[in-house]
Each structure stands twice: as structure tokens, then as C-alpha cells.
Design an enzyme around this catalytic site. Structure first.
Site, PDB file in Angstrom:
ATOM      1  N   ARG A  81     -13.697   1.251 -28.092  1.00  0.00           N
ATOM      2  CA  ARG A  81     -13.474   1.249 -29.532  1.00  0.00           C
ATOM      3  C   ARG A  81     -14.811   1.289 -30.275  1.00  0.00           C
ATOM      4  NH1 ARG A  81      -9.540  -2.570 -28.742  1.00  0.00           N
ATOM      5  NH2 ARG A  81      -7.661  -1.332 -28.883  1.00  0.00           N
ATOM      6  N   GLY A  97       0.811  -1.209   0.000  1.00  0.00           N
ATOM      7  CA  GLY A  97       0.000   0.000   0.000  1.00  0.00           C
ATOM      8  C   GLY A  97       0.845   1.259   0.000  1.00  0.00           C
ATOM      9  N   HIS A 118     -16.974   5.680 -18.218  1.00  0.00           N
ATOM     10  CA  HIS A 118     -16.640   4.955 -16.983  1.00  0.00           C
ATOM     11  C   HIS A 118     -16.797   5.909 -15.800  1.00  0.00           C
ATOM     12  CE1 HIS A 118     -15.103   1.206 -18.679  1.00  0.00           C
ATOM     13  NE2 HIS A 118     -14.645   1.938 -19.675  1.00  0.00           N
ATOM     14  N   GLU A 167       6.322   7.904  -5.926  1.00  0.00           N
ATOM     15  CA  GLU A 167       6.154   6.518  -5.477  1.00  0.00           C
ATOM     16  C   GLU A 167       6.892   5.610  -6.439  1.00  0.00           C
ATOM     17  OE1 GLU A 167       2.107   5.035  -5.525  1.00  0.00           O
ATOM     18  OE2 GLU A 167       2.849   2.985  -5.326  1.00  0.00           O
ATOM     19  N   CYS A 219     -19.996   1.257 -20.001  1.00  0.00           N
ATOM     20  CA  CYS A 219     -19.237   1.013 -21.229  1.00  0.00           C
ATOM     21  C   CYS A 219     -19.742  -0.234 -21.952  1.00  0.00           C
ATOM     22  CB  CYS A 219     -17.741   0.949 -20.916  1.00  0.00           C
ATOM     23  SG  CYS A 219     -16.757   1.345 -22.360  1.00  0.00           S
ATOM     24  N   GLU A 276     -17.234   5.367 -12.846  1.00  0.00           N
ATOM     25  CA  GLU A 276     -16.546   4.883 -11.632  1.00  0.00           C
ATOM     26  C   GLU A 276     -15.170   5.522 -11.469  1.00  0.00           C
ATOM     27  OE1 GLU A 276     -17.108   3.186 -14.377  1.00  0.00           O
ATOM     28  OE2 GLU A 276     -15.519   1.744 -14.852  1.00  0.00           O
ATOM     29  N   ASP A 327      -3.236   2.486  -9.013  1.00  0.00           N
ATOM     30  CA  ASP A 327      -2.801   3.353  -7.915  1.00  0.00           C
ATOM     31  C   ASP A 327      -3.100   4.823  -8.178  1.00  0.00           C
ATOM     32  OD1 ASP A 327      -1.916   1.903  -5.839  1.00  0.00           O
ATOM     33  OD2 ASP A 327       0.196   1.921  -6.395  1.00  0.00           O
ATOM     34  N   TYR A 369      -6.565  -9.042 -15.079  1.00  0.00           N
ATOM     35  CA  TYR A 369      -6.588 -10.226 -14.234  1.00  0.00           C
ATOM     36  C   TYR A 369      -5.262 -10.397 -13.490  1.00  0.00           C
ATOM     37  CZ  TYR A 369      -7.741 -14.990 -12.865  1.00  0.00           C
ATOM     38  OH  TYR A 369      -8.017 -16.127 -12.147  1.00  0.00           O
TER      39      TYR A 369
END
Ligand code: GLN
Length: 573
Positions: free
Chosen positions: A499, A46, A546, A171, A417, A548, A101, A84
Site C-alpha cells: 500500500r 501435501g 516480492h 486439488e 517490500c 521470492e 499451495d 500466522y
């Protein structure tokens, strides 16, 4: 030559000096401060959460902060990474496809970032190689030191100039000791020397083990990890100890003793129930003030600003975990096994959960197995459904079944989407009677390609027929559900990564049967939000964007808020 003489060569042309450190225009050495966050012992501790929390504390005090994540991989961006393996691909407003991140930074800082806040070894090396081909190194042999590390330092200083930041938070990805991240560490070591005293602060995030069989904390791995950093010429100023339980005084003493870092700067960063509590716990540990001291920044603090920011944030943090009741949201997806692939979707729902005071629990649904016969069973107990973004044909027929079920049973629906495109296909097939409707992504020869690749559309936007990426303004149709969600704003800024899109030839048919396109690209027939009128459905919304990605704790996504509110209503029935 004295140190001062050496440093005066920084930024000079390569012909005059062995000291290759190009400086961007307008850069004054020693003006901007840098906090460099590195990880030891293991990755996944983290670092991003720590770094963004610390950056937030300084931002709250009125300082301008700019984070940057430096990745060790050779990919130019994260666009080609499999979610994934690597978690979701996060898209920034300027279209940069980066590590998830960066989402943490945007959420904690409530700040839009850009490609300047993200780099990879691939980017650094390709810039150096390009410069070499263009004759940029004046006949010199091009080397990792000084040229590659010089490019890294340039990138950091360019960010400093561009962002006008007081403090740049760096970072470094991976763990100290990784070959691929060693250039970054070397560059930062050099930065600390070149920028001068009180300009650079190193924070080592480490891990204190607590093996179940021993039942006590052990500091050896942490000590060895930090030793590795010191071998590279970097003395940490602060050590943050990640651990399951609060790190004991004895362990902190041990770490302090082996590293010369005073006890007050060896802090415990044990597990908490929500990352949004970390800023306050760091503040209570006094680490923000330590950083101000190390970087000599006390005089830039705006106390009134800090009090205000702190109480707003506290309002949010105090509500976490106090929610009452629960709604269940079905989340369909190919990567159902990996929550990180949907990190932003889950976070966006969490933001709403806190604002609405209701727990939101996700049920992941692997749609490859969903059929008309079992869809009711699969969605049993759910109060709403999200079909998130995705690529490829697997599971798409099952998603269409889920959407049909949601539409017919008035279950709140939010399509993101791919979920927007699937909703168009479902509606075309089952309401408009275009039984062969599909996307050419899944069936190139389908009879009714309601979703298609339309290079001519992208040409108007100058995208050259490829992926539509980044933030775009969406024009919202007055009087619609979308307009209500966005408080009657004329436009909303949303982020895109796709696309395919709705073929405008089908818009009339879809609208005639009741689908409303409530958001579109200004001036172009590119459909970006769809909905069903309230007379047909209590909450059925899809967006080509998107949303979110732009949900923030104190400014949750209106579309997610709409879905969760509707799910709460649905649950009452
Ligand atoms: N595969 C679809 C497209 O490329 C949707 C992309 C997505 O969901 N991000 O248009």
C-alpha cells in the site's frame, strides 16, 4: 432416457432441462482430461505437492497442464488471511491473492498461474448469488444442487478452455468428510459422469499411521477415509499413501483389497528429504503411465521432450543435500514462530543453495527485542540478513537497527517490500539526517514521511488508491547492481503487494546521500529497487516487490542469488 440422451442435455438452457450444467463457449465434452486429487484421514498431507508433481510428470511429456486449487473457506481470496494461521499469502501475476499451495504449483511447473487457477467457496457462492440477482436462473429456486455445483463445474471447464490444457489438475482443499468441501466433491462426481469414460481420474491421498508404541503400520484410518469417499459415489483410481516410512506390501494389499484399486495403483508416498525428488520417485513407481492409461493419453506423449525435461530436473535434484559449507542468514519477522509465513523466502534461498552448492541456514530474529545495544549480539554469526514483507508497527524499530548494523558493517542485506521501506527509513534517519523519518503506516503524523500512501500514484495505474497487487514490469537502471543481477535486461517482471511507497519528494535527498534507485516503474516515479553503490557496501539491495514469489528451482531469483553469493564472500572474511 438413455445416458447419452441425458448427457446431450448438458449445457442446454435451464428452461429446456432439469440438467443444469452450463458449458463455456468453445468447450467440447470429453476432450480435456481431469485429475482430481482429494485428501482423506487428515489435512496437511501435501496434496498440492503430490498434485503438482504428477502434473509435472505429464508436463514433462509435452502435455499442457493447468492446476486449480479449490478452497473450502468463504473468503473471496486469501488476502485477508492471517499468515500466522494459514501460511503466507501468495500473489499471482494477475494480482490474485491466494493460498501458498499455488506457489508449489508455480515452482514445480515453472508456470505462471492466475485467478483462474484458484477458487474458494466464497467466490463460487458470490457468483451464484450475483447471477440470481441478475435474474440468471429464470424464476427457478436456486439450490446447492444443481446450481452451486453447476458453477463449480463451469469454473473447471472455463479453466480447461482458457488454458487449452490437455489435463486439468483439481486439488480439493481439506479432507473428505468436511462439510465445506462436499460441494466440490459432488461437482467432481458429476463431472466424471458428464465427461464420460477415460476423462476423469480420481486420486485419493491418504495417510498410513505408524504409532510409535506399536512399531508397525496400520491401515484402518486410511481404509475408513477412502470408504467415506466411496460413500459419496466416488471410486478412487489411484491411492497415494502418505507415511513416514515406505508403506509395506501388506498394507498396500489391505488397502487395495478394501477399495478395489489394483496394487500397482496403490503407491507409497513416504517422507523424503526434498519435495523436488517426488516427481522422479512417482515416475519410478510408474504412476505417470497409469494416469496416461486411465485417461487414454499415451498418444500425446513426446518422448524427446520428456528425456530433456527429466535430465534438467535431475541435475537439480542430484545437487540437493550435496552442498558443502554453510552460510547463516538472519530473517527478521513478526511471525518468527511460523516458517510457513515465510515459505517462499525460504524456498527462494533453497533454490540458490542448490545452485551455489552451499547450505543456507536461517536464524529467525524477533525484532521487538532488538535495540542498538544488542543488535551486534543478535546478528552474531550471521553472514547476511533479510528483512521480509510485513504489515504493522511491531518490531519495526528493531528492523531498522538490524539494517543499520548491516549497512555499517557491510553485511549483505536484502530487503523485501517492508524491508525495502525500512531501508529507506534507516538511510533517511542515519545518513540523510532526517531524524524523524518514518512511514505513515507506523506514525501518521511523522515529520518526514519518506514512506507514505500516495493514492494519486496508484490512480495513474488505475488501482483506485488501494493495494498495488500483482506482476509489474520494473525498469532497471543500467550500470547498477540490479542491472548486473538481471544480466543487463532493460526490465524485470516482479510481483507486488503493498500500500505504501517512497514519497517522490524525498528521492533527491536520498540520492544525494548515495542511495541509488536502480529499479522504478516505467514512466512513473515509483521506486521499486534500491541499492547502495559498491563503493559504500558490497551488497545492499532492497525491493518494493516480492522476488521470492517468482523464484523457481531452475530459475532462481537473481536478487536472492546475489545475496547468498555475497553472504558466501562475507563468511570467508
Ligand atoms: N506494509 C507495507 C505496505 O503495505 C509493506 C507490505 C509488504 O511488505 N507486503 O506497503
Amino acid at each position: 432416457m438413455s445416458t447419452q440422451d441425458l448427457l446431450s442435455k448438458v449445457g442446454q438452457s435451464h428452461e429446456e432441462s432439469e440438467f443444469y450444467t452450463p458449458l463455456p463457449d468453445g468447450y467440447t465434452r470429453g476432450k480435456v482430461r481431469y485429475v482430481i486429487v482429494v485428501g482423506t484421514v487428515m489435512s496437511g498431507l501435501g496434496k498440492g505437492i503430490f498434485s503438482s508433481s504428477l502434473a509435472k510428470l505429464l508436463q514433462d511429456k509435452g502435455l499442457k497442464v493447468a492446476p486449480i486449487k479449490m478452497e473450502g473457506y468463504l473468503n473471496i481470496d486469501s488476502g485477508t488471511l492471517n499468515p500466522y494461521r494459514h501460511g503466507e499469502v501468495f500473489v499471482l501475476d494477475d494480482g490474485m491473492e491466494c493460498d501458498m499451495d499455488l506457489g508449489t504449483y508455480e515452482r514445480l511447473l515453472d508456470q505462471d498461474l492466475s485467478g483462474a487457477n484458484f477458487t474458494t467457496n466464497g467466490q463460487i457462492l458470490s457468483t451464484v448469488l450475483k447471477k440470481e440477482r441478475e435474474g440468471g436462473f429464470l424464476g427457478r429456486d436456486v439450490q446447492v444442487i444443481p446450481h452451486v455445483v453447476g458453477e463449480i463445474k463451469l469454473k473447471l471447464r472455463e479453466l480447461a478452455v482458457r488454458s487449452k490444457a490437455d489435463v486439468v489438475f483439481v486439488e480439493i482443499g481439506g479432507t473428505v468428510g468436511d462439510y465445506e468441501n462436499s460441494f466440490y466433491l459432488e461437482a467432481c462426481r458429476q463431472m466424471a459422469f458428464e465427461e464420460g469414460e477415460e476423462s476423469v481420474c480420481f486420486v485419493a491421498l491418504t495417510y498410513v499411521l505408524e504409532p510409535g508404541a506399536l512399531g508397525e503400520q496400520k491401515s484402518k484410518a486410511a481404509q475408513l477415509g477412502i470408504k467415506r469417499l466411496m460413500e459419496m459415489g466416488i471410486m478412487p483410481d489411484i491411492i497415494a499413501c502418505r507415511a513416514t516410512n515406505p508403506v509395506t506390501e501388506k498394507i498396500r494389499q489391505k488397502i487395495s483389497m478394501y477399495t478395489n484399486v489394483p496394487m500397482r495403483r496403490v503407491i507409497s508416498m513416504h517422507d523424503v528429504d526434498s519435495i523436488y525428488r517426488i516427481p522422479e520417485s512417482l515416475r519410478q513407481g510408474g504412476i505417470d503411465r497409469e494416469v496416461l492409461t486411465l485417461l487414454s493419453l499415451h498418444d500425446r506423449v513426446d518422448q524427446a521432450k520428456e528425456d530433456h525435461a527429466r535430465s534438467r530436473w535431475q541435475w537439480y535434484a542430484d545437487r540437493i543435500g550435496r552442498q558443502k559449507g554453510k552460510v547463516h542468514i538472519a530473517l527478521t519477522g513478526k511471525y518468527a514462530a511460523l516458517r510457513d509465513a515465510y515459505a517462499s523466502v525460504i524456498k527462494a534461498a533453497e533454490h540458490c543453495s542448490v545452485h551455489l552448492g552451499t547450505h543456507v541456514e536461517f536464524s529467525f530474529i524477533e525484532t521487538s527485542d532488538v535495540t542498538a545495544a544488542n543488535v551486534a549480539e543478535q546478528l552474531k554469526g550471521c553472514h547476511g540478513i533479510i528483512v521480509p514483507g510485513g504489515f504493522g508497527v511491531r518490531g519495526t524499530e528493531g528492523k531498522i537497527e538490524c539494517i543499520r548494523y548491516a549497512r555499517e558493517n557491510k553485511m549483505p542485506y536484502l530487503g523485501l517490500c517492508l524491508g525495502f521501506q525500512m531501508a529507506v527509513i534507516e538511510f533517511a534517519r542515519n545518513v540523510c539526517g532526517l531524524t524523524c523519518a518514518n512511514s505513515t503506516e507506523f506514525d501518521v503524523n511523522c515529520q518526514n514521511p519518506v514512506i507514505d500512501i500516495l493514492p494519486e500514484q496508484k490512480k495513474i495505474e488505475g488501482l483506485g488508491g488501494n493495494m498495488r497487487l500483482g506482476g509489474k514490469d520494473v525498469e532497471i537502471k543500467p550500470g547498477t547492481l540490479a542491472a548486473e543481477l538481471y544480466a543487463n535486461a532493460a526490465t524485470a517482471r516482479l510481483r507486488f503487494r503493498h500500500r505504501y511507497e517512497v514519497d517522490p519528494r524525498y528521492i533527491e535527498t536520498l540520492e544525494k546521500h548515495g542511495m541509488v534507485f536502480s529499479g522504478k516503474a516505467p514512466k512513473h516515479p515509483i521506486m521499486q529497487i534500491l541499492e547502495l553503490p559498491r563503493t559504500m557496501h558490497p551488497f545492499f539491495l532492497g525491493t518494493q516487490a516480492h522476488p521470492e514469489l517468482t523464484s523457481r528451482p531452475l530459475r532462481p531469483s537473481p536478487m536472492f542469488m546475489g545475496l547468498i553469493k555475497a553472504a558466501i564472500e562475507f563468511a570467508k572474511k
